[in-house]
Scaffold this active site. Structure first.
Site, PDB file in Angstrom:
ATOM      1  N   ARG A  74      -4.011 -15.728  -0.697  1.00  0.00           N
ATOM      2  CA  ARG A  74      -4.404 -16.643  -1.771  1.00  0.00           C
ATOM      3  C   ARG A  74      -5.715 -17.357  -1.423  1.00  0.00           C
ATOM      4  O   ARG A  74      -6.550 -17.605  -2.307  1.00  0.00           O
ATOM      5  CB  ARG A  74      -3.289 -17.658  -2.012  1.00  0.00           C
ATOM      6  CG  ARG A  74      -3.509 -18.556  -3.212  1.00  0.00           C
ATOM      7  CD  ARG A  74      -2.209 -19.208  -3.647  1.00  0.00           C
ATOM      8  NE  ARG A  74      -2.406 -20.086  -4.789  1.00  0.00           N
ATOM      9  CZ  ARG A  74      -2.484 -21.414  -4.711  1.00  0.00           C
ATOM     10  NH1 ARG A  74      -2.371 -22.019  -3.530  1.00  0.00           N
ATOM     11  NH2 ARG A  74      -2.659 -22.148  -5.791  1.00  0.00           N
ATOM     12  N   HIS A  78      -9.035 -17.453  -3.845  1.00  0.00           N
ATOM     13  CA  HIS A  78      -9.643 -18.707  -4.304  1.00  0.00           C
ATOM     14  C   HIS A  78     -11.032 -18.906  -3.720  1.00  0.00           C
ATOM     15  O   HIS A  78     -11.831 -19.658  -4.280  1.00  0.00           O
ATOM     16  CB  HIS A  78      -8.731 -19.881  -3.973  1.00  0.00           C
ATOM     17  CG  HIS A  78      -7.564 -20.001  -4.902  1.00  0.00           C
ATOM     18  ND1 HIS A  78      -7.031 -21.221  -5.290  1.00  0.00           N
ATOM     19  CD2 HIS A  78      -6.846 -19.060  -5.553  1.00  0.00           C
ATOM     20  CE1 HIS A  78      -6.022 -21.005  -6.124  1.00  0.00           C
ATOM     21  NE2 HIS A  78      -5.887 -19.699  -6.298  1.00  0.00           N
ATOM     22  N   ASP A  79     -11.332 -18.267  -2.618  1.00  0.00           N
ATOM     23  CA  ASP A  79     -12.688 -18.301  -2.080  1.00  0.00           C
ATOM     24  C   ASP A  79     -13.612 -17.421  -2.916  1.00  0.00           C
ATOM     25  O   ASP A  79     -14.680 -17.862  -3.352  1.00  0.00           O
ATOM     26  CB  ASP A  79     -12.693 -17.839  -0.619  1.00  0.00           C
ATOM     27  CG  ASP A  79     -14.083 -17.885  -0.019  1.00  0.00           C
ATOM     28  OD1 ASP A  79     -14.778 -18.903  -0.206  1.00  0.00           O
ATOM     29  OD2 ASP A  79     -14.487 -16.903   0.642  1.00  0.00           O
ATOM     30  N   VAL A  82     -14.945 -18.445  -6.430  1.00  0.00           N
ATOM     31  CA  VAL A  82     -15.847 -19.604  -6.481  1.00  0.00           C
ATOM     32  C   VAL A  82     -17.049 -19.328  -5.577  1.00  0.00           C
ATOM     33  O   VAL A  82     -16.893 -19.197  -4.366  1.00  0.00           O
ATOM     34  CB  VAL A  82     -15.128 -20.887  -6.011  1.00  0.00           C
ATOM     35  CG1 VAL A  82     -16.076 -22.078  -6.039  1.00  0.00           C
ATOM     36  CG2 VAL A  82     -13.897 -21.168  -6.867  1.00  0.00           C
ATOM     37  N   GLY A  84     -18.511 -16.717  -4.997  1.00  0.00           N
ATOM     38  CA  GLY A  84     -18.407 -15.455  -4.280  1.00  0.00           C
ATOM     39  C   GLY A  84     -17.682 -15.641  -2.953  1.00  0.00           C
ATOM     40  O   GLY A  84     -17.276 -16.750  -2.585  1.00  0.00           O
ATOM     41  N   ASP A  86     -17.708 -16.424   0.242  1.00  0.00           N
ATOM     42  CA  ASP A  86     -18.632 -17.027   1.208  1.00  0.00           C
ATOM     43  C   ASP A  86     -17.983 -18.072   2.103  1.00  0.00           C
ATOM     44  O   ASP A  86     -18.675 -18.808   2.809  1.00  0.00           O
ATOM     45  CB  ASP A  86     -19.829 -17.652   0.478  1.00  0.00           C
ATOM     46  CG  ASP A  86     -19.435 -18.861  -0.383  1.00  0.00           C
ATOM     47  OD1 ASP A  86     -18.210 -19.069  -0.607  1.00  0.00           O
ATOM     48  OD2 ASP A  86     -20.341 -19.584  -0.833  1.00  0.00           O
ATOM     49  N   SER A  88     -16.610 -20.820   1.230  1.00  0.00           N
ATOM     50  CA  SER A  88     -16.837 -22.209   0.785  1.00  0.00           C
ATOM     51  C   SER A  88     -15.528 -22.987   0.678  1.00  0.00           C
ATOM     52  O   SER A  88     -15.514 -24.207   0.888  1.00  0.00           O
ATOM     53  CB  SER A  88     -17.582 -22.233  -0.547  1.00  0.00           C
ATOM     54  OG  SER A  88     -16.826 -21.608  -1.580  1.00  0.00           O
ATOM     55  N   ASN A 107      -6.123 -26.162  -5.894  1.00  0.00           N
ATOM     56  CA  ASN A 107      -5.967 -26.068  -4.439  1.00  0.00           C
ATOM     57  C   ASN A 107      -5.241 -27.257  -3.819  1.00  0.00           C
ATOM     58  O   ASN A 107      -4.593 -27.120  -2.776  1.00  0.00           O
ATOM     59  CB  ASN A 107      -7.345 -25.947  -3.776  1.00  0.00           C
ATOM     60  CG  ASN A 107      -8.053 -24.658  -4.125  1.00  0.00           C
ATOM     61  OD1 ASN A 107      -7.429 -23.621  -4.322  1.00  0.00           O
ATOM     62  ND2 ASN A 107      -9.379 -24.721  -4.229  1.00  0.00           N
ATOM     63  N   PRO A 175      -8.477 -19.422 -11.928  1.00  0.00           N
ATOM     64  CA  PRO A 175      -7.319 -19.018 -12.736  1.00  0.00           C
ATOM     65  C   PRO A 175      -6.134 -19.945 -12.493  1.00  0.00           C
ATOM     66  O   PRO A 175      -5.863 -20.341 -11.359  1.00  0.00           O
ATOM     67  CB  PRO A 175      -7.035 -17.594 -12.242  1.00  0.00           C
ATOM     68  CG  PRO A 175      -8.372 -17.087 -11.793  1.00  0.00           C
ATOM     69  CD  PRO A 175      -9.048 -18.285 -11.180  1.00  0.00           C
ATOM     70  N   HIS A 205       1.543 -11.737  -6.420  1.00  0.00           N
ATOM     71  CA  HIS A 205       2.668 -12.652  -6.615  1.00  0.00           C
ATOM     72  C   HIS A 205       3.998 -11.971  -6.320  1.00  0.00           C
ATOM     73  O   HIS A 205       5.051 -12.514  -6.630  1.00  0.00           O
ATOM     74  CB  HIS A 205       2.661 -13.202  -8.046  1.00  0.00           C
ATOM     75  CG  HIS A 205       1.493 -14.087  -8.334  1.00  0.00           C
ATOM     76  ND1 HIS A 205       1.026 -14.343  -9.612  1.00  0.00           N
ATOM     77  CD2 HIS A 205       0.671 -14.783  -7.505  1.00  0.00           C
ATOM     78  CE1 HIS A 205      -0.023 -15.158  -9.555  1.00  0.00           C
ATOM     79  NE2 HIS A 205      -0.254 -15.438  -8.286  1.00  0.00           N
ATOM     80  N   THR A 206       3.946 -10.794  -5.724  1.00  0.00           N
ATOM     81  CA  THR A 206       5.163 -10.118  -5.297  1.00  0.00           C
ATOM     82  C   THR A 206       5.749 -10.731  -4.035  1.00  0.00           C
ATOM     83  O   THR A 206       6.859 -10.388  -3.644  1.00  0.00           O
ATOM     84  CB  THR A 206       4.903  -8.614  -5.072  1.00  0.00           C
ATOM     85  OG1 THR A 206       6.153  -7.943  -4.875  1.00  0.00           O
ATOM     86  CG2 THR A 206       4.016  -8.374  -3.855  1.00  0.00           C
ATOM     87  N   THR A 235      12.700  -9.262  -3.983  1.00  0.00           N
ATOM     88  CA  THR A 235      12.296  -9.003  -2.583  1.00  0.00           C
ATOM     89  C   THR A 235      11.209 -10.017  -2.227  1.00  0.00           C
ATOM     90  O   THR A 235      10.031  -9.669  -2.168  1.00  0.00           O
ATOM     91  CB  THR A 235      11.789  -7.559  -2.408  1.00  0.00           C
ATOM     92  OG1 THR A 235      10.761  -7.303  -3.386  1.00  0.00           O
ATOM     93  CG2 THR A 235      12.910  -6.543  -2.592  1.00  0.00           C
TER      94      THR A 235
END
Length: 320
Positions: A74, A78-79, A82, A84, A86, A88, A107, A175, A205-206, A235
């Site tokens: 995750r 999320h990196d 935002v 690209g 990098d 951040s 976050n 998102p 999300h599995t 599972t």
């Protein structure tokens, strides 16, 4: 205009080349030249143990925190969404120059695993000082986390450098578990990801957990806010395609997952892909790996751009 059944050798050669590129893409490997100088062999000479070092730290972390693989992938998502890919997201507040992305709603009290990233960085700095970027740590950690949980393997393209700024406006547009399908599609298109990428990457999300206030049930079973629920109740600790079966039965934990079937536009966009992946795990794995590589290529800093942080929480000029 008259048609012709004959093609020049150049046309045939180009067609054959395009076919090879499509085949490579279908198997999760980008065509030669893709990825702005990123390469799966980038550290072969400068830090040949990089992959093993990252894997060892994650394996150790899993012993006390089984959630860590899902948390690490995750962070990579999320990196990359935002600024690209990098690194951040990893920067802490250092006001006024740096405002952390960790505090945005997507976050805050949600993104986790930062101490494990610190441990990986410390181990890599011991093995190969000043060589492996924090952005590449996230990319490697994502692949290793998926593989350790039973998912696919892929050749991680490496060579990213670390950014020296954050982007709070973009981080506020990550998102969301409450996004409609059209909003999700727009956010993915904005980073050059299509519907297949959307459905495949949502498949992460599995495994992992989610706080109940973000679920479709919204803690209505009487749990206190913050109670953790399994994203995949079938599972929960395995990376497999059972997540898509949950969607087919209307049992997705997140509204932003279920809309890939329930939205009025889904039958002609995302729903056929959900059905494909639900019935064929190999198809899901192949596309997930390809989409991860594609996501990892979002605006990387390479060459002389950015830096190689010594501490993933601080840019080098800020008193490491």
């Amino acid at each position: 205009m008259a048609s012709s059944s004959r093609f020049s050798p150049l046309v045939l050669l180009l067609a054959a080349h395009c076919g090879l590129l499509m085949l490579a893409s279908a198997h999760g490997y980008p065509p030669s030249g893709a990825g702005s100088a990123l390469s799966s062999t980038f550290y072969d000479a400068s830090c040949p143990s990089a992959h093993n070092v990252v894997r060892r730290v994650i394996q150790d972390a899993r012993v006390s925190d089984p959630r860590i693989p899902a948390s690490l992938i995750r962070l990579h998502f999320h990196d990359c969404f935002v600024n690209g890919c990098d690194g951040s997201l990893l920067l802490d507040d250092n006001l006024p120059a740096i405002q952390t992305e960790k505090a945005v709603p997507a976050n805050d009290n949600s993104a986790r695993g930062f101490p494990v990233v610190d441990d990986i960085k410390a181990a890599l700095e011991h093995a190969c000082p000043g060589v492996v970027s924090c952005a590449d740590i996230l990319a490697l950690a994502a692949e290793i986390s998926v593989e350790l949980a039973g998912g696919p393997r892929w050749r991680v393209l490496l060579g990213r450098r670390d950014g020296t700024t954050t982007n709070i406006e973009s981080a506020n547009n990550l998102p969301s578990p409450f996004d409609s399908l059209d909003v999700l599609q727009e956010k993915f298109r904005n980073v050059n990801l299509d519907d297949t990428d959307l459905v495949a990457l949502q498949g992460a999300h599995t495994f992992g957990k989610v706080q109940c206030q973000f679920t479709r049930e919204n803690c209505t079973a009487g749990q206190p806010e913050g109670t953790l629920e399994n994203l995949d109740e079938v599972t929960p600790n395995l990376f497999d395609n059972k997540y898509y079966g949950n969607l087919l039965h209307g049992r997705a934990q997140l509204s932003s997952d279920q809309v890939m079937l329930s939205d009025p536009a889904a039958p002609t966009t995302t729903a056929p892909i959900v059905h494909r992946f639900a019935s064929n795990q190999k198809d899901f794995f192949r596309n997930f790996a390809a989409s991860m590589i594609k996501m990892g290529n979002i605006s990387p800093l390479t060459g002389k751009d950015g830096e190689i942080r010594k501490n993933c929480r601080r840019v080098n000029s800020k008193g490491y």
